[in-house]
Design a protein around this motif. Structure first.
Motif, PDB file in Angstrom:
ATOM      1  N   ALA A  49     -27.768 -64.501 -32.155  1.00  9.55           N
ATOM      2  CA  ALA A  49     -26.332 -64.749 -32.097  1.00  9.55           C
ATOM      3  C   ALA A  49     -25.711 -64.550 -33.480  1.00  9.55           C
ATOM      4  N   PRO A  50     -24.403 -64.293 -33.532  1.00  5.61           N
ATOM      5  CA  PRO A  50     -23.727 -64.202 -34.828  1.00  5.61           C
ATOM      6  C   PRO A  50     -23.977 -65.452 -35.660  1.00  5.61           C
ATOM      7  N   ARG A  91     -19.848 -65.793 -45.433  1.00  3.08           N
ATOM      8  CA  ARG A  91     -20.052 -64.384 -45.089  1.00  3.08           C
ATOM      9  C   ARG A  91     -20.867 -64.314 -43.810  1.00  3.08           C
ATOM     10  N   LEU A  92     -20.620 -63.270 -43.050  1.00  2.00           N
ATOM     11  CA  LEU A  92     -21.350 -63.089 -41.805  1.00  2.00           C
ATOM     12  C   LEU A  92     -22.732 -62.521 -42.105  1.00  2.00           C
ATOM     13  N   ALA A  93     -23.778 -63.092 -41.502  1.00  6.13           N
ATOM     14  CA  ALA A  93     -25.128 -62.552 -41.660  1.00  6.13           C
ATOM     15  C   ALA A  93     -25.143 -61.111 -41.173  1.00  6.13           C
ATOM     16  N   GLY A  94     -25.749 -60.224 -41.962  1.00  4.91           N
ATOM     17  CA  GLY A  94     -25.619 -58.802 -41.682  1.00  4.91           C
ATOM     18  C   GLY A  94     -26.618 -58.209 -40.720  1.00  4.91           C
ATOM     19  N   ALA A 111     -16.925 -58.437 -33.130  1.00  2.00           N
ATOM     20  CA  ALA A 111     -15.665 -57.832 -33.574  1.00  2.00           C
ATOM     21  C   ALA A 111     -14.897 -58.864 -34.404  1.00  2.00           C
ATOM     22  N   GLY A 112     -14.307 -58.421 -35.476  1.00  2.26           N
ATOM     23  CA  GLY A 112     -13.537 -59.331 -36.312  1.00  2.26           C
ATOM     24  C   GLY A 112     -14.377 -60.260 -37.151  1.00  2.26           C
ATOM     25  N   MET A 139     -13.512 -63.863 -39.297  1.00  6.45           N
ATOM     26  CA  MET A 139     -14.148 -65.163 -39.059  1.00  6.45           C
ATOM     27  C   MET A 139     -14.499 -65.838 -40.380  1.00  6.45           C
ATOM     28  N   ALA A 140     -15.076 -65.078 -41.298  1.00  3.13           N
ATOM     29  CA  ALA A 140     -15.420 -65.645 -42.601  1.00  3.13           C
ATOM     30  C   ALA A 140     -14.177 -66.117 -43.333  1.00  3.13           C
TER      31      ALA A 140
END
Length: 219
Positions: A52-53, A64-67, A73-74, A78-79
């Motif tokens: 999952a994200p 930061r979003l885990a890469g 999307a977006g 979110m961060a």
């Protein structure tokens, strides 16, 4: 010990893996093989788009979003939203309202926080969210409970090629696996790989210089 005997060197790489092993897994039917469980010194965060994200948040609140997991999307928004809202409860409401989130899990360890969540896109691809295994693996990553399994084979040589000693046996790497999340998983993998090695013809590995490799330098 005879007068001609050479004591082992304190830094001999042939003994490093055994010294630093968390556990050594053996099989009475395979006396010349063993599997060492060691702490992974450079563990990767959980990866794969089945995960999952995940939002990674440091002590200052930067996010930061885990890469290497599912990319919603977006994600950049979110961060930014987390940093602006600066409150987990408000951030959850944002996710539910704007991204269709139904499940959120928070993990905190030391100076790091990880927020795991589903989105509409993630559910469309993966079905109903089941974050339990994601939580387990991310928690292992946060707490340093990530391991490597080094499969070793005994080699009969009169002296150690590294330190010249004739006082210790020589075990060399046949293969290795890393980024194993949790000691329980590492034990299961070690036992399985040890059994499989009896029939797959695995041979000792050599390093870049052609020397037998005990496996200590992989991490």
């Amino acid at each position: 010990m005879t007068a001609a005997s050479t004591p082992p060197s304190a830094g001999c790489p042939a003994t490093w893996t055994q010294t630093h092993a968390v556990e050594i897994v053996t099989d009475v039917l395979l006396p010349n093989r063993r599997a060492l469980i060691v702490v992974d010194g450079d563990p990767a965060a959980p990866w794969g788009d089945a995960f999952a994200p995940a939002l990674l948040i440091d002590l200052s609140g930067r996010a930061r979003l885990a890469g290497d997991v599912f990319q919603p999307a977006g994600g950049a928004r979110m961060a930014t939203a987390y940093e602006q809202l600066a409150d987990p409860g408000r951030f959850e409401r944002y996710l539910r309202q704007w991204h269709g989130t139904t499940s959120v899990a928070w993990l905190r360890e030391g100076q790091s926080t990880v927020a795991l969540f589903d989105t509409r896109e993630y559910r469309a691809r993966s079905g109903a969210p089941h974050l339990a295994d994601d939580v387990r693996q991310w928690r292992c990553w946060l707490t340093g409970e990530v391991y490597g399994v080094i499969l070793q084979q005994r080699v009969d040589l009169p002296t150690c090629p590294y330190c010249g000693s004739d006082q210790h046996g020589l075990w060399v790497k046949a293969d290795s696996w890393w980024d194993v999340y949790g000691l329980g998983e590492a034990r299961l993998l070690a036992a399985y790989l040890l059994g499989e090695s009896a029939s797959d013809g695995t041979n000792p590995a050599e390093d870049d210089e052609g020397l037998l490799d005990p496996g200590f330098a992989d991490r």
